[in-house]
Design a protein around this motif. Sequence first.
Motif, PDB file in Angstrom:
ATOM      1  N   PRO A   1     -34.906 -44.441 -21.674  1.00  0.00           N
ATOM      2  CA  PRO A   1     -35.574 -43.180 -21.337  1.00  0.00           C
ATOM      3  C   PRO A   1     -34.572 -42.036 -21.185  1.00  0.00           C
ATOM      4  CG  PRO A   1     -35.423 -44.573 -19.402  1.00  0.00           C
ATOM      5  CD  PRO A   1     -34.891 -45.375 -20.556  1.00  0.00           C
ATOM      6  N   TYR A   2     -35.072 -40.848 -21.420  1.00  0.00           N
ATOM      7  CA  TYR A   2     -34.286 -39.635 -21.201  1.00  0.00           C
ATOM      8  C   TYR A   2     -35.244 -38.529 -20.809  1.00  0.00           C
ATOM      9  CZ  TYR A   2     -30.848 -35.933 -21.932  1.00  0.00           C
ATOM     10  OH  TYR A   2     -29.994 -34.872 -21.763  1.00  0.00           O
ATOM     11  N   HIS A   3     -35.214 -38.138 -19.538  1.00  0.00           N
ATOM     12  CA  HIS A   3     -36.089 -37.070 -19.065  1.00  0.00           C
ATOM     13  C   HIS A   3     -35.542 -36.509 -17.763  1.00  0.00           C
ATOM     14  CE1 HIS A   3     -37.810 -39.804 -16.051  1.00  0.00           C
ATOM     15  NE2 HIS A   3     -37.869 -40.702 -17.021  1.00  0.00           N
ATOM     16  N   ALA A   4     -36.092 -35.399 -17.330  1.00  0.00           N
ATOM     17  CA  ALA A   4     -35.600 -34.673 -16.157  1.00  0.00           C
ATOM     18  C   ALA A   4     -35.716 -35.473 -14.870  1.00  0.00           C
ATOM     19  CB  ALA A   4     -36.345 -33.349 -16.017  1.00  0.00           C
ATOM     20  N   GLY A   5     -36.586 -36.474 -14.807  1.00  0.00           N
ATOM     21  CA  GLY A   5     -36.757 -37.263 -13.596  1.00  0.00           C
ATOM     22  C   GLY A   5     -35.644 -38.267 -13.347  1.00  0.00           C
TER      23      GLY A   5
ATOM     24  N   THR B   1     -27.612 -41.574 -15.235  1.00  0.00           N
ATOM     25  CA  THR B   1     -28.476 -42.429 -16.059  1.00  0.00           C
ATOM     26  C   THR B   1     -28.785 -41.747 -17.381  1.00  0.00           C
ATOM     27  OG1 THR B   1     -29.458 -43.412 -14.087  1.00  0.00           O
ATOM     28  CG2 THR B   1     -30.693 -43.645 -16.144  1.00  0.00           C
ATOM     29  N   ARG B   2     -29.122 -40.458 -17.330  1.00  0.00           N
ATOM     30  CA  ARG B   2     -29.392 -39.725 -18.574  1.00  0.00           C
ATOM     31  C   ARG B   2     -28.167 -39.743 -19.488  1.00  0.00           C
ATOM     32  NH1 ARG B   2     -31.789 -35.612 -15.549  1.00  0.00           N
ATOM     33  NH2 ARG B   2     -30.022 -34.264 -15.973  1.00  0.00           N
ATOM     34  N   ARG B   3     -27.007 -39.441 -18.919  1.00  0.00           N
ATOM     35  CA  ARG B   3     -25.775 -39.404 -19.718  1.00  0.00           C
ATOM     36  C   ARG B   3     -25.463 -40.775 -20.301  1.00  0.00           C
ATOM     37  NH1 ARG B   3     -22.160 -38.031 -16.052  1.00  0.00           N
ATOM     38  NH2 ARG B   3     -21.651 -40.210 -15.731  1.00  0.00           N
ATOM     39  N   ASP B   4     -25.595 -41.832 -19.491  1.00  0.00           N
ATOM     40  CA  ASP B   4     -25.315 -43.190 -19.965  1.00  0.00           C
ATOM     41  C   ASP B   4     -26.260 -43.583 -21.097  1.00  0.00           C
ATOM     42  OD1 ASP B   4     -23.293 -43.362 -18.100  1.00  0.00           O
ATOM     43  OD2 ASP B   4     -24.437 -44.629 -16.703  1.00  0.00           O
ATOM     44  N   ASN B   5     -27.542 -43.268 -20.944  1.00  0.00           N
ATOM     45  CA  ASN B   5     -28.517 -43.600 -21.991  1.00  0.00           C
ATOM     46  C   ASN B   5     -28.216 -42.835 -23.277  1.00  0.00           C
ATOM     47  OD1 ASN B   5     -29.756 -45.320 -20.225  1.00  0.00           O
ATOM     48  ND2 ASN B   5     -31.513 -44.011 -19.833  1.00  0.00           N
ATOM     49  N   GLN B   6     -27.869 -41.558 -23.143  1.00  0.00           N
ATOM     50  CA  GLN B   6     -27.534 -40.769 -24.326  1.00  0.00           C
ATOM     51  C   GLN B   6     -26.282 -41.318 -25.007  1.00  0.00           C
ATOM     52  OE1 GLN B   6     -27.515 -36.526 -23.830  1.00  0.00           O
ATOM     53  NE2 GLN B   6     -26.381 -36.196 -25.706  1.00  0.00           N
TER      54      GLN B   6
ATOM     55  N   LYS C   1     -23.767 -44.110 -29.612  1.00  0.00           N
ATOM     56  CA  LYS C   1     -22.859 -45.184 -30.041  1.00  0.00           C
ATOM     57  C   LYS C   1     -23.608 -46.353 -30.685  1.00  0.00           C
ATOM     58  CE  LYS C   1     -19.560 -44.109 -26.413  1.00  0.00           C
ATOM     59  NZ  LYS C   1     -19.013 -44.554 -25.105  1.00  0.00           N
ATOM     60  N   ASN C   2     -24.911 -46.214 -30.916  1.00  0.00           N
ATOM     61  CA  ASN C   2     -25.747 -47.257 -31.513  1.00  0.00           C
ATOM     62  C   ASN C   2     -25.830 -48.530 -30.683  1.00  0.00           C
ATOM     63  OD1 ASN C   2     -26.534 -45.785 -33.832  1.00  0.00           O
ATOM     64  ND2 ASN C   2     -24.532 -46.200 -34.751  1.00  0.00           N
ATOM     65  N   GLU C   3     -25.622 -48.415 -29.370  1.00  0.00           N
ATOM     66  CA  GLU C   3     -25.775 -49.569 -28.488  1.00  0.00           C
ATOM     67  C   GLU C   3     -27.243 -49.805 -28.152  1.00  0.00           C
ATOM     68  OE1 GLU C   3     -23.181 -48.978 -25.119  1.00  0.00           O
ATOM     69  OE2 GLU C   3     -21.436 -48.683 -26.422  1.00  0.00           O
ATOM     70  N   ILE C   4     -28.052 -48.752 -28.275  1.00  0.00           N
ATOM     71  CA  ILE C   4     -29.501 -48.879 -28.180  1.00  0.00           C
ATOM     72  C   ILE C   4     -30.091 -48.179 -29.399  1.00  0.00           C
ATOM     73  CG2 ILE C   4     -29.636 -49.098 -25.665  1.00  0.00           C
ATOM     74  CD1 ILE C   4     -30.349 -46.126 -25.518  1.00  0.00           C
ATOM     75  N   GLN C   5     -31.225 -48.661 -29.873  1.00  0.00           N
ATOM     76  CA  GLN C   5     -31.794 -48.159 -31.122  1.00  0.00           C
ATOM     77  C   GLN C   5     -32.950 -47.188 -30.930  1.00  0.00           C
ATOM     78  OE1 GLN C   5     -30.280 -48.908 -34.097  1.00  0.00           O
ATOM     79  NE2 GLN C   5     -28.812 -49.761 -32.652  1.00  0.00           N
ATOM     80  N   ILE C   6     -33.565 -47.208 -29.759  1.00  0.00           N
ATOM     81  CA  ILE C   6     -34.738 -46.364 -29.530  1.00  0.00           C
ATOM     82  C   ILE C   6     -34.520 -45.545 -28.265  1.00  0.00           C
ATOM     83  CG2 ILE C   6     -37.214 -46.332 -29.006  1.00  0.00           C
ATOM     84  CD1 ILE C   6     -37.434 -48.959 -30.589  1.00  0.00           C
ATOM     85  N   MET C   7     -34.787 -44.246 -28.365  1.00  0.00           N
ATOM     86  CA  MET C   7     -34.709 -43.357 -27.216  1.00  0.00           C
ATOM     87  C   MET C   7     -36.077 -42.700 -27.061  1.00  0.00           C
ATOM     88  SD  MET C   7     -32.850 -42.080 -24.777  1.00  0.00           S
ATOM     89  CE  MET C   7     -31.145 -42.294 -25.204  1.00  0.00           C
ATOM     90  N   VAL C   8     -36.678 -42.860 -25.907  1.00  0.00           N
ATOM     91  CA  VAL C   8     -37.935 -42.189 -25.593  1.00  0.00           C
ATOM     92  C   VAL C   8     -37.565 -41.022 -24.696  1.00  0.00           C
ATOM     93  CG1 VAL C   8     -40.203 -42.404 -24.518  1.00  0.00           C
ATOM     94  CG2 VAL C   8     -39.207 -44.346 -25.764  1.00  0.00           C
TER      95      VAL C   8
END
Length: 166
Positions: free
Chosen positions: A1-5, A10-15, A20-27
């Motif tokens: 996930p990536y959102h203001a909440g 967490t947002r930076r780590d997910n991005q 880096k292609n460590e995750i394939q889907i970003m919601v």
Amino acid sequence: PYHAGLDVNTRRDNQDKFIKNEIQIMVATIAFGMGIDKPNVRLVIHQSLPKSVESYYQETGRAGRDGLPSRCVLLFSYADKFKQDYFIRSIAGEKEKKNAQNNLDQILQYGNLYKCRRKFLLNYFNENYTETSCKNCDRCVKQAPLEITSFNKIKKTSTNYITNYK
């Protein structure tokens, strides 16, 4: 996930993982796409009607930057229109209200096209495109099925959907 909440870390780590292609889907919310410069995004799905053609064009521009095939899918229902109508009614300034209504009318026109979507977009941005078929959008080519098993679940909740190929 990536959102203001989410908290900043967490947002930076997910991005970072997505880049880096460590995750394939970003919601994510639309704010996520504004800072993404990842060339190999293959699919962008809008789960509701954007506020304008400009917004839609900007957001879909995140897909296929490496020149390889990608898809942009717009799922919407007229509940999206009614929600935007509600917000437009709450705008105080008449000029701003008229502009918001015009934007909504144009994105609805785009969403309900039966002709080439590329031609609409290019003409919208004052580029003279005279071809009758771009051989690229969902109106000009036969659609290939998306290879996402959950897509059918998403599609069932929406009354209209659009697929653009890039």
